[in-house]
Scaffold this motif. Structure first.
Motif, mmCIF file in Angstrom:
data_model
loop_
_atom_site.group_PDB
_atom_site.id
_atom_site.type_symbol
_atom_site.label_atom_id
_atom_site.label_comp_id
_atom_site.label_asym_id
_atom_site.label_seq_id
_atom_site.Cartn_x
_atom_site.Cartn_y
_atom_site.Cartn_z
ATOM 1 N N LEU A 103 -8.458 -15.902 78.511
ATOM 2 C CA LEU A 103 -9.091 -15.096 79.558
ATOM 3 C C LEU A 103 -10.305 -14.312 79.070
ATOM 4 N N VAL A 104 -10.203 -13.701 77.872
ATOM 5 C CA VAL A 104 -11.274 -12.800 77.446
ATOM 6 C C VAL A 104 -11.895 -13.169 76.103
ATOM 7 N N GLY A 105 -11.308 -14.107 75.359
ATOM 8 C CA GLY A 105 -11.902 -14.526 74.097
ATOM 9 C C GLY A 105 -11.005 -14.290 72.901
ATOM 10 N N LYS A 106 -11.430 -14.855 71.766
ATOM 11 C CA LYS A 106 -10.635 -14.784 70.541
ATOM 12 C C LYS A 106 -11.204 -13.807 69.515
ATOM 13 N N THR A 107 -12.469 -13.440 69.648
ATOM 14 C CA THR A 107 -13.108 -12.577 68.655
ATOM 15 C C THR A 107 -13.534 -11.260 69.296
ATOM 16 N N PRO A 108 -13.705 -10.203 68.497
ATOM 17 C CA PRO A 108 -14.199 -8.939 69.047
ATOM 18 C C PRO A 108 -15.521 -9.102 69.795
ATOM 19 N N ALA A 109 -16.409 -9.970 69.286
ATOM 20 C CA ALA A 109 -17.703 -10.163 69.963
ATOM 21 C C ALA A 109 -17.508 -10.753 71.349
ATOM 22 N N GLU A 110 -16.626 -11.746 71.467
ATOM 23 C CA GLU A 110 -16.347 -12.346 72.778
ATOM 24 C C GLU A 110 -15.745 -11.326 73.728
ATOM 25 N N ILE A 111 -14.794 -10.575 73.225
ATOM 26 C CA ILE A 111 -14.101 -9.609 74.081
ATOM 27 C C ILE A 111 -15.056 -8.525 74.558
ATOM 28 N N GLN A 112 -15.902 -8.037 73.671
ATOM 29 C CA GLN A 112 -16.863 -7.009 74.062
ATOM 30 C C GLN A 112 -17.895 -7.538 75.047
ATOM 31 N N GLN A 113 -18.129 -8.845 75.013
ATOM 32 C CA GLN A 113 -19.039 -9.457 75.977
ATOM 33 C C GLN A 113 -18.384 -9.607 77.341
ATOM 34 N N ASN A 114 -17.088 -9.917 77.341
ATOM 35 C CA ASN A 114 -16.384 -10.197 78.592
ATOM 36 C C ASN A 114 -15.681 -8.990 79.210
ATOM 37 N N VAL A 115 -15.432 -7.961 78.414
ATOM 38 C CA VAL A 115 -14.775 -6.746 78.920
ATOM 39 C C VAL A 115 -15.746 -5.584 78.722
ATOM 40 N N LYS A 116 -16.365 -5.172 79.796
ATOM 41 C CA LYS A 116 -17.437 -4.183 79.743
ATOM 42 C C LYS A 116 -16.915 -2.774 80.039
ATOM 43 N N VAL A 117 -17.254 -1.850 79.155
ATOM 44 C CA VAL A 117 -16.934 -0.444 79.386
ATOM 45 C C VAL A 117 -18.116 0.183 80.125
ATOM 46 N N VAL A 118 -17.946 0.411 81.414
ATOM 47 C CA VAL A 118 -19.011 1.003 82.232
ATOM 48 C C VAL A 118 -19.220 2.458 81.823
ATOM 49 N N ASP A 119 -18.110 3.177 81.724
ATOM 50 C CA ASP A 119 -18.113 4.535 81.180
ATOM 51 C C ASP A 119 -16.701 4.796 80.670
ATOM 52 N N ASN A 120 -16.403 6.021 80.295
ATOM 53 C CA ASN A 120 -15.081 6.316 79.720
ATOM 54 C C ASN A 120 -13.928 5.944 80.637
ATOM 55 N N TYR A 121 -14.180 5.914 81.949
ATOM 56 C CA TYR A 121 -13.078 5.758 82.889
ATOM 57 C C TYR A 121 -13.211 4.537 83.798
ATOM 58 N N GLN A 122 -14.052 3.610 83.428
ATOM 59 C CA GLN A 122 -14.157 2.367 84.199
ATOM 60 C C GLN A 122 -14.382 1.187 83.247
ATOM 61 N N VAL A 123 -13.562 0.146 83.428
ATOM 62 C CA VAL A 123 -13.659 -1.059 82.612
ATOM 63 C C VAL A 123 -13.699 -2.259 83.547
ATOM 64 N N VAL A 124 -14.587 -3.209 83.260
ATOM 65 C CA VAL A 124 -14.720 -4.408 84.080
ATOM 66 C C VAL A 124 -14.392 -5.642 83.228
ATOM 67 N N PHE A 125 -13.400 -6.392 83.677
ATOM 68 C CA PHE A 125 -13.020 -7.648 83.031
ATOM 69 C C PHE A 125 -13.778 -8.788 83.712
#
Length: 236
Positions: A103-125
């Motif tokens: 769903l989101v990747g195998k490496t930290p780089a992939e995950i950080q690309q696919n799971v975005k931290v909009v701000d401290n209280y919002q995350v977009v998968f």
């Protein structure tokens, strides 16, 4: 509480399977909770979620003001990404590791690309493939994705987390003796509810009759015993 030993005994959720993480639940929490009587999903560390029509984008609003134990700061979107990095990491044996990798990747780089931290209280998968069940994959009782502290990881590393894991649960870690017990102490004024008991100890006697004997003697208050011993327990 006396329970049978687990296949994997560890303080790090990604180093054990779903059947081994019962002893981590008092001190760690999930994004989504489950109402046990109705089996309906309800908010926990996430207060609101929204799925796009194609099932590929999920937006999570996070609860504000939830502290990690031992002074490791407030729970934020960075901790969501960090927890996903741990469950998908090489060497992890978490039950749903492979599913999260798809769903989101195998490496930290992939995950950080696919799971975005909009701000401290919002995350977009932004998922690699659609999923209409992502909410339940984040939920207590259905998943092994606990929310752990990136701040603790950055400050003390994996060994520090292994020795004294910081969660956000209503009990905080006190000590573990491998093969014998794990002990917790309650968190006062916890955001959900302060536990009634000052301390919680889970013991791991391997023999069914030993757990029954401890229950009958009043040495333990709750015990995991097989159906074959239920009549003996009920008779007492």
């Amino acid at each position: 509480v006396s329970i049978a030993p687990f296949p994997h005994e560890t303080n790090l959720f990604w180093e054990g399977s779903l059947s081994s993480n019962l002893d981590e639940r008092p001190n760690q929490e999930f994004l989504i909770d489950v109402d046990q009587p109705t089996v309906q999903l309800k908010p926990m560390l996430a207060t609101k979620l929204e799925m796009s029509p194609d099932g590929k984008t999920w937006t999570f609003q996070l609860r504000k003001g939830v502290p990690f134990h031992f002074g490791f700061g407030e729970f934020t979107g960075a901790d969501v990404v960090h927890s996903l990095e741990r469950i998908t990491s090489e060497g992890a044996i978490a039950t749903y590791q492979g599913d999260w990798q798809k769903l989101v990747g195998k490496t930290p780089a992939e995950i950080q690309q696919n799971v975005k931290v909009v701000d401290n209280y919002q995350v977009v998968f932004n998922l690699k493939t659609p999923s209409v069940t992502l909410a339940s994959w984040q939920a207590a009782a259905y998943t092994d994705l606990f929310m752990v502290s990136k701040n603790q990881w950055d400050k003390v590393g994996i060994e520090g987390m292994r020795q004294k894991p910081a969660g956000t649960g209503s009990y905080q870690y006190k000590e573990r003796r491998l093969g014998e017990y794990i002990r917790f102490e309650r968190v006062e004024n916890h955001w959900r509810q302060t536990p009634e008991f000052r301390e919680l100890e889970m013991r791991f006697p391997p023999e069914d009759v030993t757990r029954l004997a401890a229950l009958l003697a009043g040495e333990t208050h709750i015990a995991d015993i097989p159906r074959s011993l239920h009549k003996q327990a009920l008779a007492r």
